[in-house]
Design a protein around this motif. Structure first.
Motif, PDB file in Angstrom:
ATOM      1  N   PHE A 191       0.826  -1.213   0.000  1.00 26.11           N
ATOM      2  CA  PHE A 191       0.000   0.000   0.000  1.00 26.11           C
ATOM      3  C   PHE A 191       0.860   1.262   0.000  1.00 26.11           C
ATOM      4  CE2 PHE A 191      -3.749  -2.250   2.282  1.00 26.11           C
ATOM      5  CZ  PHE A 191      -4.157  -2.798   1.083  1.00 26.11           C
ATOM      6  N   GLY A 192       1.959   1.223   0.745  1.00 22.77           N
ATOM      7  CA  GLY A 192       2.848   2.385   0.793  1.00 22.77           C
ATOM      8  C   GLY A 192       3.489   2.663  -0.554  1.00 22.77           C
ATOM      9  N   SER A 193       3.880   1.615  -1.245  1.00 25.40           N
ATOM     10  CA  SER A 193       4.457   1.777  -2.571  1.00 25.40           C
ATOM     11  C   SER A 193       3.434   2.373  -3.537  1.00 25.40           C
ATOM     12  CB  SER A 193       4.950   0.432  -3.082  1.00 25.40           C
ATOM     13  OG  SER A 193       5.585   0.568  -4.321  1.00 25.40           O
ATOM     14  N   ALA A 194       2.210   1.876  -3.466  1.00 26.18           N
ATOM     15  CA  ALA A 194       1.148   2.424  -4.328  1.00 26.18           C
ATOM     16  C   ALA A 194       0.874   3.883  -3.990  1.00 26.18           C
ATOM     17  CB  ALA A 194      -0.118   1.591  -4.173  1.00 26.18           C
ATOM     18  N   ALA A 195       0.834   4.214  -2.697  1.00 23.12           N
ATOM     19  CA  ALA A 195       0.600   5.607  -2.296  1.00 23.12           C
ATOM     20  C   ALA A 195       1.757   6.503  -2.714  1.00 23.12           C
ATOM     21  CB  ALA A 195       0.383   5.687  -0.782  1.00 23.12           C
ATOM     22  N   SER A 218      -0.015   2.730 -16.541  1.00 21.25           N
ATOM     23  CA  SER A 218       0.393   1.704 -17.503  1.00 21.25           C
ATOM     24  C   SER A 218       0.633   0.423 -16.719  1.00 21.25           C
ATOM     25  CB  SER A 218       1.652   2.118 -18.272  1.00 21.25           C
ATOM     26  OG  SER A 218       2.788   2.018 -17.460  1.00 21.25           O
ATOM     27  N   SER A 219       0.555  -0.692 -17.398  1.00 19.26           N
ATOM     28  CA  SER A 219       0.709  -1.970 -16.704  1.00 19.26           C
ATOM     29  C   SER A 219       2.104  -2.136 -16.103  1.00 19.26           C
ATOM     30  CB  SER A 219       0.389  -3.134 -17.632  1.00 19.26           C
ATOM     31  OG  SER A 219       1.256  -3.119 -18.744  1.00 19.26           O
ATOM     32  N   SER A 220       3.090  -1.440 -16.637  1.00 18.13           N
ATOM     33  CA  SER A 220       4.445  -1.540 -16.076  1.00 18.13           C
ATOM     34  C   SER A 220       4.540  -0.888 -14.698  1.00 18.13           C
ATOM     35  CB  SER A 220       5.464  -0.903 -17.022  1.00 18.13           C
ATOM     36  OG  SER A 220       5.217   0.481 -17.154  1.00 18.13           O
ATOM     37  N   ASP A 221       3.540  -0.100 -14.313  1.00 16.64           N
ATOM     38  CA  ASP A 221       3.514   0.507 -12.983  1.00 16.64           C
ATOM     39  C   ASP A 221       3.270  -0.528 -11.893  1.00 16.64           C
ATOM     40  OD1 ASP A 221       3.975   3.129 -13.866  1.00 16.64           O
ATOM     41  OD2 ASP A 221       1.853   3.385 -14.345  1.00 16.64           O
ATOM     42  N   LEU A 222       2.791  -1.705 -12.274  1.00 16.16           N
ATOM     43  CA  LEU A 222       2.563  -2.763 -11.287  1.00 16.16           C
ATOM     44  C   LEU A 222       3.873  -3.290 -10.697  1.00 16.16           C
ATOM     45  CD1 LEU A 222      -0.313  -4.840 -12.888  1.00 16.16           C
ATOM     46  CD2 LEU A 222      -0.409  -3.422 -10.844  1.00 16.16           C
ATOM     47  N   VAL A 223       4.966  -3.229 -11.461  1.00 17.44           N
ATOM     48  CA  VAL A 223       6.247  -3.755 -10.986  1.00 17.44           C
ATOM     49  C   VAL A 223       6.715  -3.022  -9.732  1.00 17.44           C
ATOM     50  CG1 VAL A 223       8.688  -4.102 -11.561  1.00 17.44           C
ATOM     51  CG2 VAL A 223       6.909  -4.654 -13.240  1.00 17.44           C
ATOM     52  N   PRO A 224       6.824  -1.682  -9.738  1.00 16.97           N
ATOM     53  CA  PRO A 224       7.262  -1.016  -8.508  1.00 16.97           C
ATOM     54  C   PRO A 224       6.240  -1.111  -7.376  1.00 16.97           C
ATOM     55  CG  PRO A 224       6.799   0.614 -10.207  1.00 16.97           C
ATOM     56  CD  PRO A 224       6.705  -0.728 -10.845  1.00 16.97           C
ATOM     57  N   ILE A 225       4.970  -1.218  -7.712  1.00 14.21           N
ATOM     58  CA  ILE A 225       3.961  -1.360  -6.663  1.00 14.21           C
ATOM     59  C   ILE A 225       4.123  -2.709  -5.970  1.00 14.21           C
ATOM     60  CG2 ILE A 225       1.493  -1.606  -6.208  1.00 14.21           C
ATOM     61  CD1 ILE A 225       1.042   0.571  -8.349  1.00 14.21           C
ATOM     62  N   PHE A 226       4.257  -3.787  -6.751  1.00 14.77           N
ATOM     63  CA  PHE A 226       4.440  -5.099  -6.143  1.00 14.77           C
ATOM     64  C   PHE A 226       5.816  -5.261  -5.502  1.00 14.77           C
ATOM     65  CE2 PHE A 226       0.750  -6.500  -8.764  1.00 14.77           C
ATOM     66  CZ  PHE A 226      -0.034  -6.894  -7.694  1.00 14.77           C
ATOM     67  N   TYR A 227       6.784  -4.478  -5.950  1.00 18.33           N
ATOM     68  CA  TYR A 227       8.092  -4.472  -5.288  1.00 18.33           C
ATOM     69  C   TYR A 227       7.936  -3.998  -3.848  1.00 18.33           C
ATOM     70  CZ  TYR A 227      12.941  -3.403  -4.194  1.00 18.33           C
ATOM     71  OH  TYR A 227      14.160  -3.357  -3.598  1.00 18.33           O
ATOM     72  N   GLY A 228       6.913  -3.209  -3.589  1.00 17.19           N
ATOM     73  CA  GLY A 228       6.632  -2.750  -2.230  1.00 17.19           C
ATOM     74  C   GLY A 228       6.418  -3.889  -1.250  1.00 17.19           C
ATOM     75  N   LEU A 229       5.993  -5.040  -1.743  1.00 16.05           N
ATOM     76  CA  LEU A 229       5.862  -6.208  -0.870  1.00 16.05           C
ATOM     77  C   LEU A 229       7.213  -6.610  -0.281  1.00 16.05           C
ATOM     78  CD1 LEU A 229       3.439  -8.474  -2.930  1.00 16.05           C
ATOM     79  CD2 LEU A 229       2.984  -7.513  -0.676  1.00 16.05           C
ATOM     80  N   ALA A 230       8.281  -6.367  -1.020  1.00 15.20           N
ATOM     81  CA  ALA A 230       9.608  -6.798  -0.580  1.00 15.20           C
ATOM     82  C   ALA A 230      10.429  -5.684   0.065  1.00 15.20           C
ATOM     83  CB  ALA A 230      10.376  -7.351  -1.770  1.00 15.20           C
ATOM     84  N   VAL A 231      10.049  -4.442  -0.116  1.00 12.42           N
ATOM     85  CA  VAL A 231      10.878  -3.332   0.365  1.00 12.42           C
ATOM     86  C   VAL A 231      11.085  -3.389   1.871  1.00 12.42           C
ATOM     87  CG1 VAL A 231      10.912  -0.827   0.702  1.00 12.42           C
ATOM     88  CG2 VAL A 231      10.442  -1.763  -1.533  1.00 12.42           C
ATOM     89  N   LEU A 232      10.034  -3.567   2.625  1.00 11.55           N
ATOM     90  CA  LEU A 232      10.198  -3.545   4.076  1.00 11.55           C
ATOM     91  C   LEU A 232      10.980  -4.749   4.591  1.00 11.55           C
ATOM     92  CD1 LEU A 232       6.788  -2.019   5.152  1.00 11.55           C
ATOM     93  CD2 LEU A 232       8.974  -0.896   4.836  1.00 11.55           C
ATOM     94  N   PRO A 233      10.688  -5.973   4.122  1.00 10.67           N
ATOM     95  CA  PRO A 233      11.538  -7.086   4.570  1.00 10.67           C
ATOM     96  C   PRO A 233      13.000  -6.925   4.138  1.00 10.67           C
ATOM     97  CG  PRO A 233       9.490  -7.930   3.705  1.00 10.67           C
ATOM     98  CD  PRO A 233       9.517  -6.460   3.394  1.00 10.67           C
ATOM     99  N   LEU A 234      13.247  -6.290   2.993  1.00 10.27           N
ATOM    100  CA  LEU A 234      14.626  -6.073   2.568  1.00 10.27           C
ATOM    101  C   LEU A 234      15.375  -5.145   3.523  1.00 10.27           C
ATOM    102  CD1 LEU A 234      14.312  -5.758  -1.310  1.00 10.27           C
ATOM    103  CD2 LEU A 234      15.405  -7.585  -0.004  1.00 10.27           C
TER     104      LEU A 234
END
Length: 156
Positions: free
Chosen positions: A95-99, A111-127
């Motif tokens: 949610f934070g990445s999307a916001a 664009s559909s390529s915007d989904l990549v950085p949004i879903f990368y948000g799932l990994a940002v905090l654990p990283l």
């Protein structure tokens, strides 16, 4: 005048917003330290503030949505609280990445390529935990505190 009773939803919303901010700040600090020759003046403060705010919003939203997993009694409640902590942290990143990307999406269009950085948000905090056992331990302590505070509020 009686003090307003806090709810478990209030507790988890507040604490997950705090968690989101702390973990993205740790991730940013680790990134800046890895560059070595970067000074405070070189950092994009507006972008950093935008993502700190976005992660606070993402954390608050995930805490609000997953509040039912926190504060339950017994061993099962602690296991549910731990699972809720992991899920809430991952969802906070999403949610934070999307916001954080929302201003760019509104300006440039979707664009559909915007989904990549949004879903990368799932990994940002654990990283942010990678190679930082003290940060992981701190997260666990804060999440345990969140669970215990929600339990105290839940039981009255």
């Amino acid at each position: 005048m009686a003090r307003r009773q806090r709810s478990p939803r209030y507790v988890t919303t507040l604490m997950m917003a705090l968690i989101g901010v702390l973990l993205i700040a740790a991730f940013m600090a680790e990134d800046a330290a890895a560059k070595g020759d970067v000074t405070w003046a070189d950092l994009p403060k507006g972008l950093m503030l935008r993502y700190l705010l976005a992660m606070a919003i993402g954390g608050a939203l995930s805490g609000w949505l997953l509040a039912g997993m926190f504060g339950r009694g017994g061993l099962g409640g602690f296991i549910l609280g731990f699972i809720g902590s992991v899920l809430a942290t991952l969802v906070a990143g999403l949610f934070g990445s999307a916001a954080g990307l929302l201003p760019d999406l509104l300006r440039d269009g979707w664009s559909s390529s915007d989904l990549v950085p949004i879903f990368y948000g799932l990994a940002v905090l654990p990283l942010a935990f990678a190679g930082q056992p003290l940060l992981l331990a701190g997260w666990m302590v804060i999440m345990l505190f969140t669970h215990l505070w929600a339990r105290r509020v839940r039981t009255g």
